[in-house]
Enzyme design. Structure first.
Site, short mmCIF file in Angstrom:
data_model
loop_
_atom_site.label_atom_id
_atom_site.label_comp_id
_atom_site.label_asym_id
_atom_site.label_seq_id
_atom_site.Cartn_x
_atom_site.Cartn_y
_atom_site.Cartn_z
N ARG A 1 39.01 3.66 19.13
CA ARG A 1 38.71 4.39 19.41
C ARG A 1 40.49 5.58 19.46
O ARG A 1 41.31 5.12 19.46
CB ARG A 1 38.36 3.78 20.96
CG ARG A 1 37.42 2.91 21.09
CD ARG A 1 36.98 2.40 22.48
NE ARG A 1 37.33 2.64 23.21
CZ ARG A 1 37.80 2.64 24.48
NH1 ARG A 1 36.98 1.56 24.92
NH2 ARG A 1 37.33 3.64 25.45
N ARG B 1 44.19 -2.81 20.26
CA ARG B 1 42.54 -2.83 20.15
C ARG B 1 42.02 -2.54 18.55
O ARG B 1 41.78 -1.00 18.38
CB ARG B 1 41.33 -2.82 21.56
CG ARG B 1 40.34 -2.29 21.57
CD ARG B 1 39.63 -2.47 22.86
NE ARG B 1 39.63 -1.00 23.54
CZ ARG B 1 40.11 -0.80 24.26
NH1 ARG B 1 38.90 -1.41 25.10
NH2 ARG B 1 39.99 0.47 25.21
N LYS C 1 37.33 -6.16 30.62
CA LYS C 1 35.76 -6.51 30.75
C LYS C 1 34.57 -6.40 29.40
O LYS C 1 33.74 -7.45 29.89
CB LYS C 1 35.46 -4.89 31.84
CG LYS C 1 36.53 -4.02 32.73
CD LYS C 1 36.10 -2.71 33.08
CE LYS C 1 36.17 -1.22 32.55
NZ LYS C 1 37.92 -1.84 31.58
N ARG D 1 44.13 8.15 31.54
CA ARG D 1 43.21 7.38 32.05
C ARG D 1 43.46 6.35 32.63
O ARG D 1 43.04 5.97 33.92
CB ARG D 1 42.93 6.17 31.06
CG ARG D 1 41.77 6.64 29.02
CD ARG D 1 41.96 6.25 28.18
NE ARG D 1 41.16 5.04 28.42
CZ ARG D 1 41.49 4.26 26.86
NH1 ARG D 1 42.14 4.32 25.92
NH2 ARG D 1 40.65 2.88 27.45
N ARG E 1 32.80 3.55 38.59
CA ARG E 1 33.85 4.94 38.37
C ARG E 1 34.62 5.21 39.33
O ARG E 1 36.45 5.75 39.41
CB ARG E 1 34.59 4.86 36.82
CG ARG E 1 35.24 4.46 36.29
CD ARG E 1 34.94 4.95 34.40
NE ARG E 1 35.62 4.74 33.39
CZ ARG E 1 35.82 3.50 32.55
NH1 ARG E 1 34.20 3.12 32.74
NH2 ARG E 1 36.51 3.83 31.72
P1 ADP Z 1 37.68 -3.56 28.56
O1 ADP Z 1 36.39 -3.18 28.23
O2 ADP Z 1 38.15 -3.73 29.91
O3 ADP Z 1 38.58 -2.07 28.73
P2 ADP Z 1 38.70 -5.20 26.13
O4 ADP Z 1 37.11 -6.21 26.88
O5 ADP Z 1 38.15 -4.49 25.18
O6 ADP Z 1 38.86 -4.47 27.62
O7 ADP Z 1 40.02 -5.97 26.32
C1 ADP Z 1 40.86 -4.58 25.17
C2 ADP Z 1 41.58 -5.16 24.45
O8 ADP Z 1 42.20 -6.31 24.97
C3 ADP Z 1 41.02 -6.16 23.51
O9 ADP Z 1 41.27 -5.87 22.27
C4 ADP Z 1 40.94 -7.75 23.82
O10 ADP Z 1 40.60 -8.29 22.01
C5 ADP Z 1 41.42 -8.12 24.23
N1 ADP Z 1 41.54 -8.91 25.89
C6 ADP Z 1 40.71 -8.85 26.38
N2 ADP Z 1 40.92 -10.03 26.92
C7 ADP Z 1 42.52 -10.47 27.24
C8 ADP Z 1 43.73 -11.20 27.27
N3 ADP Z 1 43.11 -12.24 28.00
N4 ADP Z 1 44.53 -11.66 27.22
C9 ADP Z 1 45.13 -11.18 26.04
N5 ADP Z 1 44.35 -9.78 24.86
C10 ADP Z 1 43.32 -9.67 25.81
P1 ADP Z 2 37.58 0.90 28.85
O1 ADP Z 2 37.45 0.06 28.66
O2 ADP Z 2 38.69 1.46 28.46
O3 ADP Z 2 37.79 0.73 30.39
P2 ADP Z 2 35.31 2.62 28.44
O4 ADP Z 2 34.63 2.47 27.37
O5 ADP Z 2 34.81 1.88 29.36
O6 ADP Z 2 36.67 2.41 28.72
O7 ADP Z 2 35.05 4.26 29.03
C1 ADP Z 2 35.53 4.45 27.64
C2 ADP Z 2 35.25 6.69 28.28
O8 ADP Z 2 33.71 6.97 28.68
C3 ADP Z 2 36.49 7.06 30.15
O9 ADP Z 2 37.50 7.15 29.34
C4 ADP Z 2 35.21 8.13 30.21
O10 ADP Z 2 36.00 9.09 29.58
C5 ADP Z 2 34.55 7.60 29.91
N1 ADP Z 2 33.35 6.57 31.20
C6 ADP Z 2 33.01 5.54 30.61
N2 ADP Z 2 31.97 4.91 31.67
C7 ADP Z 2 32.15 5.88 32.38
C8 ADP Z 2 32.05 5.80 34.16
N3 ADP Z 2 30.83 4.96 34.76
N4 ADP Z 2 32.26 7.13 34.51
C9 ADP Z 2 32.77 8.29 33.91
N5 ADP Z 2 33.17 8.39 32.75
C10 ADP Z 2 32.74 7.42 31.82
#
Ligand code: ADP
Ligand code: ADP
Ligand code: ZN
Length: 219
Positions: A161, A127, A13, A172, A88
């Site tokens: 993180r 990551r 995302k 999660r 969420r």
């Molecule tokens: P999210 O915001 O949904 O938690 P991220 O965009 O931070 O996910 O992506 C999670 C990890 O995977 C990051 O280290 C990113 O560089 C990697 N990543 C993102 N998209 C891809 C993809 N299409 N293929 C492989 N790795 C990816």
């Molecule tokens: P990821 O990219 O791995 O999906 P985020 O950075 O979006 O993770 O979120 C990290 C943490 O922050 C979540 O595990 C949760 O604890 C909290 N969080 C983020 N957005 C929300 C939301 N919309 N509602 C509840 N908790 C949230």
């Protein structure tokens, strides 16, 4: 255009939101980033959230809803926004609908990134981010061009993180399945849900999302 990027932790995302931000001038609204910024500033809200985040559990709805409602009213959001990590829960999705109505805004699409569970664990455990500019990387899938140096700003300091470990990831993913997945049918019924193969390479995922956005402009 206002969209939601929806997907489990590690789905891509943030990566895709930043690419859309660069290319289309839309603003990325990441509730996770906002919470981490609040923790860094030592605010009471951040401290309240930190314990839950470190355990992989969701932060209370009311807090998140208020945070987003404040943010979408700011001037930069007029250009269009990409919600990353919000909503969420069904309660957050309903509150989002109500606040968009209140502020005379609408939602154009909900783009779901579909990624297998094994790949998600691999993605979050590899990551890391530049401590200075926030650029995102992955040890296998997106390493820095020069080892130990940020491509974007040249800094040599990186952070991981605390919740990006296999143990917290279990909680999660459970939260995703139990609390977040129910918003998929919510948006499907409204005709807003568009699913994209998130297992593809970053460039291919980006192209799929852009194809969705183009179809909306035409339609
Ligand atoms: P999210 O915001 O949904 O938690 P991220 O965009 O931070 O996910 O992506 C999670 C990890 O995977 C990051 O280290 C990113 O560089 C990697 N990543 C993102 N998209 C891809 C993809 N299409 N293929 C492989 N790795 C990816
Ligand atoms: P990821 O990219 O791995 O999906 P985020 O950075 O979006 O993770 O979120 C990290 C943490 O922050 C979540 O595990 C949760 O604890 C909290 N969080 C983020 N957005 C929300 C939301 N919309 N509602 C509840 N908790 C949230
Ligand atoms: Zn950097």
């Amino acid at each position: 255009m206002n969209i939601i990027l929806l997907g489990p932790p590690g789905a891509g995302k943030g990566t895709q939101a930043r690419l859309l931000e660069e290319k289309y001038g839309m603003v990325q609204l990441s509730t996770g980033d906002m919470l981490r910024a609040s923790i860094k500033r030592g605010e009471p809200l951040g401290l309240e959230a930190k314990k839950l985040m470190d355990e992989g559990r969701l932060v209370p709805d009311d807090l998140m809803i208020r945070m987003i409602e404040d943010r979408i009213q700011q001037a930069d959001c007029q250009k269009g926004f990409i919600l990353d990590g919000f909503p969420r829960t069904v309660k957050q999705a309903e509150a989002l609908d109500a606040m968009l109505d209140r502020h005379h805004k609408n939602l154009d699409a909900v783009v779901e990134l579909k990624v297998d569970e094994d790949a998600l664990v691999e993605r979050v455990t590899g990551r890391f981010t530049c401590a200075k500019c926030g650029a995102g990387y992955h040890s296998n899938f997106k390493p820095t061009k020069v080892e130990g140096i940020c491509d974007n700003c040249g800094s040599a300091e990186f952070v991981c993180r605390p919740d990006d470990n296999p143990e917290t990831m279990k909680t999660r993913l459970k939260a995703f399945h139990e609390q977040t997945a129910p918003i998929l049918p919510y948006y499907r019924e409204k005709g807003l849900l568009k699913s994209v193969d998130g297992m593809a390479s970053m460039v291919n995922v980006q192209q799929s999302i852009e194809a969705v956005l183009k179809s909306l402009r035409k339609g």
